[in-house]
Motif scaffolding. Structure first.
Motif, PDB file in Angstrom:
ATOM      1  N   PRO A 123       0.822  -1.214   0.000  1.00  0.00           N
ATOM      2  CA  PRO A 123       0.000   0.000   0.000  1.00  0.00           C
ATOM      3  C   PRO A 123       0.855   1.264   0.000  1.00  0.00           C
ATOM      4  CG  PRO A 123       0.034  -0.977   2.182  1.00  0.00           C
ATOM      5  CD  PRO A 123       0.747  -1.932   1.257  1.00  0.00           C
ATOM      6  N   PRO A 124       0.358   2.321  -0.648  1.00  0.00           N
ATOM      7  CA  PRO A 124       1.099   3.592  -0.587  1.00  0.00           C
ATOM      8  C   PRO A 124       1.012   4.181   0.817  1.00  0.00           C
ATOM      9  CG  PRO A 124      -1.017   3.917  -1.661  1.00  0.00           C
ATOM     10  CD  PRO A 124      -0.872   2.432  -1.418  1.00  0.00           C
ATOM     11  N   SER A 173       0.110   7.018   1.792  1.00  0.00           N
ATOM     12  CA  SER A 173      -1.123   7.769   2.039  1.00  0.00           C
ATOM     13  C   SER A 173      -2.239   6.863   2.552  1.00  0.00           C
ATOM     14  CB  SER A 173      -1.559   8.503   0.771  1.00  0.00           C
ATOM     15  OG  SER A 173      -1.748   7.577  -0.288  1.00  0.00           O
ATOM     16  N   ALA A 174      -2.246   5.595   2.165  1.00  0.00           N
ATOM     17  CA  ALA A 174      -3.266   4.653   2.627  1.00  0.00           C
ATOM     18  C   ALA A 174      -3.053   4.255   4.084  1.00  0.00           C
ATOM     19  CB  ALA A 174      -3.263   3.404   1.749  1.00  0.00           C
ATOM     20  N   LEU A 175      -1.880   4.536   4.627  1.00  0.00           N
ATOM     21  CA  LEU A 175      -1.551   4.180   6.001  1.00  0.00           C
ATOM     22  C   LEU A 175      -1.726   5.343   6.974  1.00  0.00           C
ATOM     23  CD1 LEU A 175       1.657   2.187   5.075  1.00  0.00           C
ATOM     24  CD2 LEU A 175      -0.558   1.223   5.727  1.00  0.00           C
ATOM     25  N   ASP A 188      -4.432   7.136   8.063  1.00  0.00           N
ATOM     26  CA  ASP A 188      -5.485   7.059   9.080  1.00  0.00           C
ATOM     27  C   ASP A 188      -5.107   6.140  10.239  1.00  0.00           C
ATOM     28  OD1 ASP A 188      -7.104   8.960   7.876  1.00  0.00           O
ATOM     29  OD2 ASP A 188      -8.322   7.483   6.812  1.00  0.00           O
TER      30      ASP A 188
END
Length: 160
Positions: free
Chosen positions: A138-139, A141-143, A145
């Motif tokens: 995953p990028p 940015s997906a991590l 949150d």
């Protein structure tokens, strides 16, 4: 009168140049109000690391340096680092880019050009940086949150 003035000037001169220089910024040992040094792997424990890395998160950094903790997932493609420094370091080494967030006394987050997701906050006399670096999968940015969620938990665990 002149003799007194000369004594004062001589006393100030005797203090030395080191007393007149800007203070050094130390990143060393942080002690909380209870007199204890916060431990990064306790501030962000295994359960919290799993929020970001999944149920296969492992602590690969050990606890040799109490102010730093390193986790990764079993595949090794997600690395998560927690670092505790003195509060002054929040202003000395900011993450870039940054967006303000309500964590601790003051906080910020961002996804860097190098592909890392970062959260940095100051609370009391400490500054905490949480950084997750995906080498694949995953990028960053997906991590963000889950990283913000873990940062809030960490801030709540600190006194003050």
């Amino acid at each position: 009168m002149l003799a007194s003035l000369l004594l004062v000037v001589a006393a100030v001169f005797h203090m030395g140049a080191a007393d007149l220089q800007a203070p050094e910024v130390h990143t060393g040992t942080v002690v909380d109000p209870t007199g204890q040094e916060p431990v990064a792997c306790e501030l962000v424990d295994q359960s919290s690391a799993e929020t970001i890395l999944g149920s296969d998160a492992i602590n690969v950094g050990g606890t040799a340096v109490p102010s730093v903790c390193r986790y990764q997932n079993a595949e090794g493609n997600l690395v998560f680092i927690v670092q505790i420094l003195i509060a002054e370091m929040y202003d000395v080494s900011p993450i870039n880019p940054q967006t303000a967030v309500d964590i601790g006394d003051r906080g910020r987050f961002g996804v860097g050009d190098s592909g890392t997701a970062n959260v940095q906050f100051a609370k009391g006399n400490v500054s905490v940086t949480l950084r997750v670096t995906p080498t694949s999968g995953p990028p960053a940015s997906a991590l963000m949150d889950p990283l913000l969620e873990v940062a809030r938990i960490a801030a709540d665990r600190l006194p003050g």
